[in-house]
Scaffold this motif. Structure first.
Motif, PDB file in Angstrom:
ATOM      1  N   ALA A 183       0.828  -1.203   0.000  1.00 10.84           N
ATOM      2  CA  ALA A 183       0.000   0.000   0.000  1.00 10.84           C
ATOM      3  C   ALA A 183       0.864   1.256   0.000  1.00 10.84           C
ATOM      4  O   ALA A 183       1.982   1.268   0.524  1.00 10.84           O
ATOM      5  CB  ALA A 183      -0.900   0.000   1.228  1.00 10.84           C
ATOM      6  N   THR A 184       0.334   2.315  -0.584  1.00  9.56           N
ATOM      7  CA  THR A 184       0.964   3.627  -0.482  1.00  9.56           C
ATOM      8  C   THR A 184       0.595   4.255   0.860  1.00  9.56           C
ATOM      9  O   THR A 184      -0.336   3.809   1.540  1.00  9.56           O
ATOM     10  CB  THR A 184       0.484   4.550  -1.615  1.00  9.56           C
ATOM     11  OG1 THR A 184      -0.934   4.776  -1.441  1.00  9.56           O
ATOM     12  CG2 THR A 184       0.719   3.927  -2.983  1.00  9.56           C
ATOM     13  N   GLU A 185       1.304   5.300   1.238  1.00  9.41           N
ATOM     14  CA  GLU A 185       0.984   6.003   2.489  1.00  9.41           C
ATOM     15  C   GLU A 185      -0.442   6.560   2.444  1.00  9.41           C
ATOM     16  O   GLU A 185      -1.150   6.572   3.453  1.00  9.41           O
ATOM     17  CB  GLU A 185       1.982   7.142   2.737  1.00  9.41           C
ATOM     18  CG  GLU A 185       3.351   6.669   3.190  1.00  9.41           C
ATOM     19  CD  GLU A 185       3.301   5.861   4.482  1.00  9.41           C
ATOM     20  OE1 GLU A 185       2.558   6.259   5.410  1.00  9.41           O
ATOM     21  OE2 GLU A 185       3.987   4.826   4.566  1.00  9.41           O
ATOM     22  N   GLU A 186      -0.872   7.017   1.265  1.00 11.13           N
ATOM     23  CA  GLU A 186      -2.228   7.549   1.126  1.00 11.13           C
ATOM     24  C   GLU A 186      -3.265   6.453   1.333  1.00 11.13           C
ATOM     25  O   GLU A 186      -4.296   6.670   1.967  1.00 11.13           O
ATOM     26  CB  GLU A 186      -2.384   8.192  -0.256  1.00 11.13           C
ATOM     27  CG  GLU A 186      -3.717   8.879  -0.501  1.00 11.13           C
ATOM     28  CD  GLU A 186      -3.891  10.186   0.273  1.00 11.13           C
ATOM     29  OE1 GLU A 186      -4.899  10.868   0.033  1.00 11.13           O
ATOM     30  OE2 GLU A 186      -3.019  10.521   1.113  1.00 11.13           O
ATOM     31  N   THR A 212      -7.404   3.841   4.728  1.00  8.28           N
ATOM     32  CA  THR A 212      -7.918   2.646   5.409  1.00  8.28           C
ATOM     33  C   THR A 212      -8.113   2.903   6.897  1.00  8.28           C
ATOM     34  O   THR A 212      -9.123   2.481   7.481  1.00  8.28           O
ATOM     35  CB  THR A 212      -6.973   1.454   5.177  1.00  8.28           C
ATOM     36  OG1 THR A 212      -6.794   1.270   3.762  1.00  8.28           O
ATOM     37  CG2 THR A 212      -7.543   0.174   5.771  1.00  8.28           C
ATOM     38  N   VAL A 213      -7.185   3.614   7.508  1.00  9.17           N
ATOM     39  CA  VAL A 213      -7.319   3.965   8.926  1.00  9.17           C
ATOM     40  C   VAL A 213      -8.532   4.876   9.132  1.00  9.17           C
ATOM     41  O   VAL A 213      -9.288   4.730  10.103  1.00  9.17           O
ATOM     42  CB  VAL A 213      -6.031   4.630   9.456  1.00  9.17           C
ATOM     43  CG1 VAL A 213      -6.249   5.203  10.858  1.00  9.17           C
ATOM     44  CG2 VAL A 213      -4.881   3.630   9.466  1.00  9.17           C
ATOM     45  N   ALA A 214      -8.757   5.787   8.186  1.00  6.64           N
ATOM     46  CA  ALA A 214      -9.899   6.704   8.305  1.00  6.64           C
ATOM     47  C   ALA A 214     -11.230   5.961   8.218  1.00  6.64           C
ATOM     48  O   ALA A 214     -12.202   6.333   8.884  1.00  6.64           O
ATOM     49  CB  ALA A 214      -9.823   7.776   7.218  1.00  6.64           C
ATOM     50  N   VAL A 215     -11.282   4.893   7.414  1.00  4.18           N
ATOM     51  CA  VAL A 215     -12.527   4.127   7.264  1.00  4.18           C
ATOM     52  C   VAL A 215     -12.711   3.152   8.426  1.00  4.18           C
ATOM     53  O   VAL A 215     -13.793   3.056   9.017  1.00  4.18           O
ATOM     54  CB  VAL A 215     -12.545   3.343   5.931  1.00  4.18           C
ATOM     55  CG1 VAL A 215     -13.795   2.466   5.841  1.00  4.18           C
ATOM     56  CG2 VAL A 215     -12.496   4.292   4.747  1.00  4.18           C
TER      57      VAL A 215
END
Length: 397
Positions: free
Chosen positions: A183-186, A191-194
């Motif tokens: 995964a990219t940092e974005e 994913t953390v936000a969801v």
């Protein structure tokens, strides 16, 4: 309409109302066959229509005698199209709960939004005054931030380097290798936000500010750790980073709720068949091997057995809540038993397309998957004409 399963990738696009209702009744019957839970009487379940959220709602009502409000995002049916499985599950649950004398109210909409949070608060004030427990069991692929409007989409990817391992197409039984790019940092941030704890905290903040959390309130979210086999794609991947954030949020909320004599916990549950887990490479193959081992040892549990045990034996047992070194409740203890994991790993090392049928419980996995949508359920006539337009009583009041 005669309803048959139709697939698009890992998603079943149809659901069977009779099958879903029978699945719900089987969970209710299981809970009623157990000892009563000395637990909460007013419950809010966020993400209440399928999986662990639905099982939580059933266990709290039919085990502890709780009135409930369930929040979810499901699609109703029509004369020509089936509803989603969660819609049928909720209709069946509400009917059974109401007939048994309990209050069961539902809210259908985007639980990430401020509007649904406010609608829920208003309903709590009207129906309950306050709630004793808040279960947070949302599983969604995307989230619109309620304040900024930013749209986040989660991904299931390893972090740092590509990961290659076995996977299975559970429809065909073909075992193959899959490689997942990192995964990219974005993508990690999204994913953390969801799937992390931000929205859970927003819910608790809003409920606390509105004064609808009872003294001694408990809030609970669900997580998974799993074996080393799945760690690169799960616990050490993007989803794991989100779960780390969720668990950190639990500590934050635990401190925040002390003024109400409340507690916040993350419960680590066992691997079960869900729409989400079916989409994660490697995981369906692991689960099919795990089921084989746990069933042979008499240790197998589904969502309802897990949730009953969580509430009866851990949260409301009358003694202090047992947690691990990270402060988590562990009801994955049977899955993670050393003898279970040793046997699963041995099977993992030998499994291929030829040996899969004899050394795994792929059929059990497949049945569980179909049953998520109300199919392959004993006692249901799937050739019968059924009305797909089922109403959820409290949404049509």
């Amino acid at each position: 309409m005669i309803i048959q399963p139709k697939f698009r990738g890992f998603i079943c696009t149809t659901a069977h109302p009779t099958g879903c209702a029978k699945q719900v009744q089987e969970q209710i019957d299981y809970v009623k066959s157990q000892k009563p839970i000395q637990g909460p009487k007013k419950a809010l379940v966020i993400g209440a229509s399928t999986g662990y959220g639905l099982a939580s709602r059933i266990a709290l009502t039919f085990g502890a005698g709780a009135d409930t409000i369930g929040v979810f995002f499901e699609k109703p049916g029509s004369e020509k199209r089936t509803a989603t499985a969660g819609w049928y599950n909720t209709a069946a649950f509400e009917k059974a709960a109401t007939e048994a004398g309990y209050v069961a109210k539902s809210i259908n909409g985007d639980a990430f939004s401020n509007e649904i949070k406010q609608e829920t608060i208003d309903l709590i004030k009207k129906e309950f005054g306050k709630v004793d427990i808040v279960v947070y069991s949302l599983a969604a692929p995307r989230r619109v931030h309620p304040d900024t409007g930013e749209v986040f989409s989660s991904v299931l990817k390893p972090i740092g380097q590509a990961y290659t391992n076995k996977t299975v197409d559970f429809h065909t039984g073909k075992v193959s290798e899959v490689t997942l790019e990192p995964a990219t940092e974005e993508e990690i941030r999204h994913t953390v936000a969801v799937m992390g704890g931000e929205d859970w905290k927003m819910w608790i903040d809003a409920l606390e500010e509105a004064g609808v959390l009872a003294d001694g309130v408990i809030t609970l979210a669900y997580s998974y750790i799993g074996p080393k086999i799945t760690h690169p794609v799960y616990r050490e991947g993007t989803v794991g980073r989100a779960k780390d954030h969720l668990e950190a949020t639990a500590h934050e909320l635990d401190a925040q709720l002390k003024k109400l004599n409340g507690r916040a916990f993350v419960s680590v549950n066992k691997a079960v068949v869900t729409q989400s887990s079916s989409a994660i490479p490697v995981v369906p193959l692991y689960i099919s091997l795990l089921f084989k081992v746990m069933k042979e040892k008499g240790l197998h549990e589904g969502c309802i057995e897990q949730m009953y045990r969580l509430f009866a034996d851990r949260l409301y047992s009358g003694s202090s809540v047992e947690v691990d070194e990270a402060g988590r409740i562990r009801v994955d203890d049977l899955e993670m038993r050393e003898d279970v994991q040793e046997e699963v790993l041995a099977l993992w090392n030998q499994v291929d397309s030829e040996s899969l049928k004899s050394i795994s419980d792929l059929e059990g996995y497949r049945t569980d998957f179909f049953q998520l949508f109300g199919f392959e359920t004993d006692g249901v006539d799937y050739e019968a004409d059924v009305n797909p337009d089922v109403k959820i009583p409290s949404l049509n009041a």
